[in-house]
Design a protein around this motif. Structure first.
Motif, PDB file in Angstrom:
ATOM      1  N   ASN A  71       0.780  -1.310  -0.036  1.00 10.22           N
ATOM      2  CA  ASN A  71       0.200  -0.047   0.036  1.00 10.22           C
ATOM      3  C   ASN A  71       0.695   1.264  -0.114  1.00 10.22           C
ATOM      4  N   TYR A 107       0.445   3.902  -2.750  1.00 15.21           N
ATOM      5  CA  TYR A 107      -0.231   5.173  -2.651  1.00 15.21           C
ATOM      6  C   TYR A 107       0.744   6.268  -2.603  1.00 15.21           C
ATOM      7  N   ASP A 160       4.910   6.471   5.001  1.00 13.84           N
ATOM      8  CA  ASP A 160       5.313   6.866   3.548  1.00 13.84           C
ATOM      9  C   ASP A 160       4.924   8.532   3.431  1.00 13.84           C
ATOM     10  N   ARG A 174     -12.749   1.513  -0.495  1.00 16.58           N
ATOM     11  CA  ARG A 174     -11.633   2.248  -1.143  1.00 16.58           C
ATOM     12  C   ARG A 174     -11.873   3.424  -0.908  1.00 16.58           C
ATOM     13  N   THR A 227      -8.145  -3.813  -4.444  1.00 17.55           N
ATOM     14  CA  THR A 227      -9.793  -4.205  -4.315  1.00 17.55           C
ATOM     15  C   THR A 227     -10.469  -3.877  -3.053  1.00 17.55           C
ATOM     16  N   LEU A 230      -6.415  -3.955   3.586  1.00 16.19           N
ATOM     17  CA  LEU A 230      -6.288  -3.449   5.084  1.00 16.19           C
ATOM     18  C   LEU A 230      -7.389  -4.256   5.976  1.00 16.19           C
TER      19      LEU A 230
HETATM   20  P1  ADP Z   1      -6.559  -1.262  -2.118  1.00 15.60           P
HETATM   21  O1  ADP Z   1      -5.258  -0.902  -1.744  1.00 15.60           O
HETATM   22  O2  ADP Z   1      -6.843  -2.411  -2.680  1.00 15.60           O
HETATM   23  O3  ADP Z   1      -7.603  -0.460  -2.312  1.00 15.60           O
HETATM   24  P2  ADP Z   1      -6.799  -1.640   1.189  1.00 15.60           P
HETATM   25  O4  ADP Z   1      -7.865  -2.186   1.909  1.00 15.60           O
HETATM   26  O5  ADP Z   1      -5.364  -2.141   1.021  1.00 15.60           O
HETATM   27  O6  ADP Z   1      -7.080  -1.722  -0.238  1.00 15.60           O
HETATM   28  O7  ADP Z   1      -6.680  -0.085   1.157  1.00 15.60           O
HETATM   29  C1  ADP Z   1      -8.071   0.586   1.482  1.00 15.60           C
HETATM   30  C2  ADP Z   1      -7.892   2.241   1.111  1.00 15.60           C
HETATM   31  O8  ADP Z   1      -7.090   2.775   2.018  1.00 15.60           O
HETATM   32  C3  ADP Z   1      -7.158   2.310  -0.195  1.00 15.60           C
HETATM   33  O9  ADP Z   1      -8.262   2.231  -1.195  1.00 15.60           O
HETATM   34  C4  ADP Z   1      -6.643   3.677  -0.002  1.00 15.60           C
HETATM   35  O10 ADP Z   1      -7.408   4.634  -0.402  1.00 15.60           O
HETATM   36  C5  ADP Z   1      -6.219   3.696   1.686  1.00 15.60           C
HETATM   37  N1  ADP Z   1      -4.800   3.485   1.681  1.00 15.60           N
HETATM   38  C6  ADP Z   1      -4.283   2.440   2.331  1.00 15.60           C
HETATM   39  N2  ADP Z   1      -3.054   2.514   2.373  1.00 15.60           N
HETATM   40  C7  ADP Z   1      -2.719   3.859   2.041  1.00 15.60           C
HETATM   41  C8  ADP Z   1      -1.609   4.705   2.237  1.00 15.60           C
HETATM   42  N3  ADP Z   1      -0.353   4.271   2.773  1.00 15.60           N
HETATM   43  N4  ADP Z   1      -1.817   6.124   1.767  1.00 15.60           N
HETATM   44  C9  ADP Z   1      -2.945   6.664   1.592  1.00 15.60           C
HETATM   45  N5  ADP Z   1      -4.073   5.725   1.452  1.00 15.60           N
HETATM   46  C10 ADP Z   1      -4.065   4.309   1.772  1.00 15.60           C
END
Ligand code: ADP
Length: 329
Positions: free
Chosen positions: A235, A239, A262, A281, A293, A297
């Motif tokens: 992630n 991101y 990050d 998301r 997807t 998280l």
């Molecule tokens: P995905 O990455 O497949 O969309 P996740 O469950 O891993 O699903 O993350 C859910 C949401 O959280 C992401 O769509 C993103 O918007 C946000 N997110 C996760 N990690 C980060 C990050 N390091 N920085 C910013 N936003 C994040």
């Protein structure tokens, strides 16, 4: 199309509510008028009777016990309508609130599932197409060894991505059905993190650093912990593309603290809880640049909870996100 369906559902819902309230007020009003009518008829009738039976001598009916009794009965009935009406009204309001809440929840789940289907189709299709294209290029054209190696490495990266995706879907399905077989053992978390970092650092295009305290042991499941750390790193790299990502592992008096930070777009305060929900998301599938997807998280949180640990997301200054997991020692 989807928005249309949801708003139709709400229009119908509000129409039913307006009808039920109008119906309730109308029947309360009718009941009240009937009781009032009955009361005034009774007072008039008995009043007249008094004049007849008193044989000319004038007795004021409004000072008799019988009138007091009629009046008391009328007041009691008025109070009853008011009290029962209010209770019914409150129950109705509560019911409306609950039904509205569950419709909203259903709409949100349906939207997330639709987003999930959209994204999974893309996530599966695009690596497959590029793997196919790379293989076709290698087969059709006689390329230099260096170029061939580069294409093969790219194809392998895509396969890794697909593998991670399928792995996440399987873990989520197992968690959902309580079929995930956890296998806790005493393990060296410092070594596990270092090993993972070495794998990531083989990818040249990323800026990754770490600060890992030696020999931190916890009771945990190796596969789960790998999945937790990989999901957080993936992630952060996704991101916060082209900006540094840092993993830290250390202990304080009572906890083992693992964090991945990050300098990317960060997570807005109102999204900090929601991003751990299944399929959630941030933003809209159509407007989102990074693909995913919404499972990563969700899985991380479930696996963290299995370790009786806690996860939270904080702001990384000046901008970015910091995911912090704390395991109780
Ligand atoms: P995905 O990455 O497949 O969309 P996740 O469950 O891993 O699903 O993350 C859910 C949401 O959280 C992401 O769509 C993103 O918007 C946000 N997110 C996760 N990690 C980060 C990050 N390091 N920085 C910013 N936003 C994040």
């Amino acid at each position: 199309m989807f928005k249309e369906k949801a708003s139709t559902k709400f229009v119908f819902f509000y129409l039913v509510i307006v009808y039920v309230f109008a119906f309730m007020f109308w029947w309360s009003y009718l009941l009240y008028s009937k009781i009032e009518q009955h009361y005034s008829d009774a007072v008039n009738y008995r009043g007249l009777q008094y004049e007849v039976f008193s044989g000319g001598e004038r007795i004021d009916f409004f000072h008799t016990d019988e009138f007091q009794e009629l009046d008391k009965q009328f007041k009691r009935q008025k109070l009853m309508i008011l009290a029962e009406g209010s209770v019914f009204f409150l129950i109705l309001i509560f019911g409306v609130f609950k039904v509205r809440q569950s419709i909203l929840k259903e709409v949100a789940i349906a939207r997330q599932q639709k987003n999930f289907l959209l994204s999974i189709t893309h996530e599966l299709k695009s690596p497959l197409s590029s793997i196919k294209l790379m293989n076709e290029t290698i087969k059709k054209r006689s390329l230099a060894k260096e170029k061939q190696d580069e294409l093969l490495q790219n194809a392998l990266n895509e396969v890794d991505r697909l593998e991670g995706l399928v792995e996440n879907i399987l873990i989520a399905a197992k968690i959902e059905n309580d079929q995930y077989g956890f296998n806790k053992e005493k393990l060296n978390l410092s070594e596990l993190c270092k090993q993972l970092m070495q794998n990531y650092l083989q990818r040249k295009e990323i800026q990754l650093s770490y600060d890992i305290e030696e020999n931190i042991y916890i009771e945990g499941d190796k596969i789960c912990l790998n999945s937790i750390v990989s999901n957080l790193l993936d992630n952060a790299l996704k991101y916060a593309a082209h900006s540094p990502v840092h993993l830290q592992l250390h202990t304080d008096k009572q906890n083992v603290i693992l964090s991945v930070s990050d300098n990317g777009i960060g997570v807005a305060d109102e999204e900090k809880e929601k991003i751990f929900d299944k399929f959630y998301r941030v933003g809209n599938e159509e407007t989102r640049a990074a693909k995913g997807t919404g499972l990563g998280l969700y899985i991380v949180k479930q696996l963290v909870q299995f370790h009786k640990a806690k996860i939270s997301v904080e702001d990384q200054l000046p901008h970015g996100a910091k995911f912090v997991i704390s395991f109780a020692l």
